[in-house]
Structure formats: C-alpha cells, structure tokens
Design a protein around this motif. Structure first.
Motif, PDB file in Angstrom:
ATOM      1  N   GLU A   1       2.346  76.118 126.556  1.00 37.98           N
ATOM      2  CA  GLU A   1       1.311  75.631 125.654  1.00 37.98           C
ATOM      3  C   GLU A   1       1.418  74.113 125.453  1.00 37.98           C
ATOM      4  N   PHE A   2       2.647  73.592 125.447  1.00 38.09           N
ATOM      5  CA  PHE A   2       2.836  72.144 125.369  1.00 38.09           C
ATOM      6  C   PHE A   2       2.167  71.457 126.555  1.00 38.09           C
ATOM      7  N   LEU A   3       2.372  71.982 127.755  1.00 40.86           N
ATOM      8  CA  LEU A   3       1.778  71.389 128.962  1.00 40.86           C
ATOM      9  C   LEU A   3       0.254  71.461 128.915  1.00 40.86           C
ATOM     10  N   ARG A   4      -0.273  72.562 128.401  1.00 42.69           N
ATOM     11  CA  ARG A   4      -1.729  72.687 128.276  1.00 42.69           C
ATOM     12  C   ARG A   4      -2.272  71.646 127.293  1.00 42.69           C
ATOM     13  N   MET A   5      -1.556  71.429 126.216  1.00 42.79           N
ATOM     14  CA  MET A   5      -1.966  70.403 125.247  1.00 42.79           C
ATOM     15  C   MET A   5      -1.931  69.021 125.882  1.00 42.79           C
ATOM     16  N   LEU A   6      -0.883  68.761 126.673  1.00 47.26           N
ATOM     17  CA  LEU A   6      -0.735  67.464 127.325  1.00 47.26           C
ATOM     18  C   LEU A   6      -1.898  67.198 128.278  1.00 47.26           C
ATOM     19  N   VAL A   7      -2.324  68.226 128.991  1.00 48.91           N
ATOM     20  CA  VAL A   7      -3.471  68.092 129.901  1.00 48.91           C
ATOM     21  C   VAL A   7      -4.738  67.770 129.117  1.00 48.91           C
ATOM     22  N   ARG A   8      -4.957  68.471 128.007  1.00 53.57           N
ATOM     23  CA  ARG A   8      -6.174  68.259 127.216  1.00 53.57           C
ATOM     24  C   ARG A   8      -6.208  66.885 126.567  1.00 53.57           C
ATOM     25  N   LEU A   9      -5.051  66.354 126.202  1.00 56.11           N
ATOM     26  CA  LEU A   9      -5.004  65.074 125.489  1.00 56.11           C
ATOM     27  C   LEU A   9      -5.411  63.889 126.366  1.00 56.11           C
ATOM     28  N   GLU A  10      -5.180  63.995 127.678  1.00 55.38           N
ATOM     29  CA  GLU A  10      -5.570  62.942 128.627  1.00 55.38           C
ATOM     30  C   GLU A  10      -5.049  61.562 128.197  1.00 55.38           C
ATOM     31  N   LEU A  11      -3.758  61.477 127.918  1.00 50.34           N
ATOM     32  CA  LEU A  11      -3.135  60.229 127.483  1.00 50.34           C
ATOM     33  C   LEU A  11      -2.777  59.361 128.682  1.00 50.34           C
ATOM     34  N   ASP A  12      -2.528  58.075 128.413  1.00 49.21           N
ATOM     35  CA  ASP A  12      -2.053  57.221 129.499  1.00 49.21           C
ATOM     36  C   ASP A  12      -0.619  57.618 129.841  1.00 49.21           C
TER      37      ASP A  12
END
Length: 300
Positions: free
Chosen positions: A180-191
């Motif tokens: 779920e952390f990785l899914r959140m990271l994908v959605r956030l689209e951070l630099d």
C-alpha cells in the motif's frame, strides 16, 4: 555484528520539515486553517539542559510562522523512548516556557510518540491547589502506534505514506503495508528527491525479509495491470539502486585484489540476491549488464 544505530531525530526532522504543511493537514486540520503556511521558517535546533535531572534535551523542530496574522511558533518534539515517562509533560512545559521567555510570542506545542509499544500518554500538565488552578498546560499529541494504518492508505499525503511504517500493523500485515505504501508513492507522483526521502524513511522502519519481498512481488503482479506495472517499476528502480551500491562495495573491496575481479564479484553477489528475490534472467541481464550465460550458470 553490532546493530546499526538509527538516527531517529534526523529522519523525522527531514520528513517533517520537507512536508510540514502535509503533516498539519493530516493530523491537525483545524490548526492548518489558522496557520499561514506561506510564512514558514525553520529555526535552528534548540538545546535545553535540565539542571535538576542532569540531562540535555532538544526540540526536534521549531517552526516560525504566523497564526491569524500574528507571529507565532510551532514546537514539534518526537519522542522515541519506548518506556513510559511520567515527567514528559514537564519536559514539554520546559520547552514551551523557555522558548516563550526567549521569543515572547504564541507557541503551539506538538508531541509525536513514535515507539512501537502501546501505552497511554498524557497531553497536559496541571499544577493546582484546592483553592487555585496555577497551571493548566496542554499540548497536541500523535501516538503513531495507535493509528489504524488502513485508514490512511487512501489519503494522498506523503507524511501518511512514510508513517505507515510506524503505525499499528502486526507482523502478518507487513507485506500488505509495504504494497500500500508503494501504491501511495505511485499516486503521489513526487520528484525523485522527495520520493527517495519517503522510501528511505519507510525502509528504515519496515524492512521485509527476502521471502516477504518475493510475496510482495507476487501480490503486485496480481494487481490491476497499469498500477501493477507502475509499482513494479518502482520496486525494480530501488532494487537497482541497491544493486549499484552492492557493485560499488564490491569495487572497494576488490581494490586490494584487483579492480576487475572486485567489480565481477560485486555483480555476481548482486545476481545471487536478485535471483533469490524472484527476478528473471532477462531482467537481471538488463540491470547488471552481465551475459545471460553467466547469470544462467549462477542460477544453476
């Protein structure tokens, strides 16, 4: 081998100073409404000496801002000690009073409890007599281990993503938490810099075994196609960074034995670890540059 000491203070300070606005939005939305987030300044670290106890303490984060147009400060202290501390409210009051003495402005105190055990923490200090209330000091708190992690996975908030690693999950849920952390990271689209900050924080506090990493990859492969591809790319990119670090270590070690031999041994060691984690031969070939035949021989 001695266990590597974690610099908790640095990790939390870096996370909160980078995403301070997100931190307030996540845990204290009412505070966020009163804070001028366009006027944030992170002041130098404050160190206090408790003369009576003979101890030194520091405030992790001191933020200068405006509260409804008036100059103010926000204290954020992160407490990592796992044992219950009866004098903690007194310590928060000392931080508050000494900073007030120095700055003479409104101060909002916040305490974050980050240890892995559950026990109730006070959020106030009262000094009173039957005939008079002398002091009623209160501060805001976040007790991370008490937070139900599933309630935070749909919040596209970088602080929520990082702090999943410190919330109230059990051992059997670790793989699911990281997924779920990785899914959140994908959605956030951070630099890339912010993404690496979050990934490094998370991995410090929640690290999977090789068997769990294989389970994670299997579960990701069963997700919806587009999302699975993005999450898998994220996993591979960080595995590749680990691989490159392993090769560099191999090079350093090989300096005494011969540079080329050190590079080769470093790559072969990484190949073994990648095979153990379920990478296929073609992916390993693409990431390491080693011939397919040599990888096949390692695979045996």
């Amino acid at each position: 081998m001695a266990k590597q000491r974690i610099d908790h203070d640095r990790l939390f300070k870096e996370l909160l100073s980078t995403f301070f606005e997100d931190f307030l939005l996540l845990f204290f939305p009412d505070v966020y409404e009163h804070i001028d987030v366009h006027h944030l300044s992170f002041l130098s670290e404050e160190l206090f000496t408790d003369v009576t106890a003979g101890e030194k303490h520091r405030v992790d984060l001191l933020v200068e801002t405006k509260v409804k147009g008036e100059d103010g400060l926000v204290i954020v202290h992160v407490e990592h000690q796992s044992y219950k501390q009866r004098t903690f409210p007194e310590r928060m009051f000392l931080y508050f009073s000494r900073l007030f003495q120095k700055h003479r402005r409104r101060i909002l105190p916040i305490a974050i409890f980050s240890y892995d055990e559950r026990h109730d923490e006070p959020s106030s200090l009262m000094i009173q007599f039957p005939f008079l209330m002398v002091l009623d000091f209160r501060f805001l708190t976040v007790e991370l281990h008490k937070l139900p992690w599933r309630e935070y996975i749909r919040r596209d908030n970088p602080v929520a993503a990082a702090l999943l690693s410190k919330m109230g999950y059990n051992e059997s849920e670790k793989v699911e938490v990281k997924k779920e952390f990785l899914r959140m990271l994908v959605r956030l689209e951070l630099d890339e810099a912010k993404q690496r900050l979050l990934f490094g924080f998370f991995e410090t506090y929640l690290r999977l075994s090789e068997a769990e990493e294989i389970q994670l990859r299997n579960e990701v492969s069963q997700m919806e196609t587009k999302e699975a591809k993005q999450v898998m790319e994220l996993i591979v990119s960080y595995e590749q960074r680990g691989m490159e670090k392993g090769i560099q270590q191999g090079v350093k070690q090989g300096m005494k034995q011969g540079r080329q031999k050190g590079i080769e041994e470093g790559k072969l060691d990484v190949v073994k670890r990648m095979l153990a984690k379920g990478y296929d031969v073609d992916t390993i070939h693409e990431l390491t540059g080693l011939p397919v035949e040599k990888i096949e021989r390692v695979k045996g």
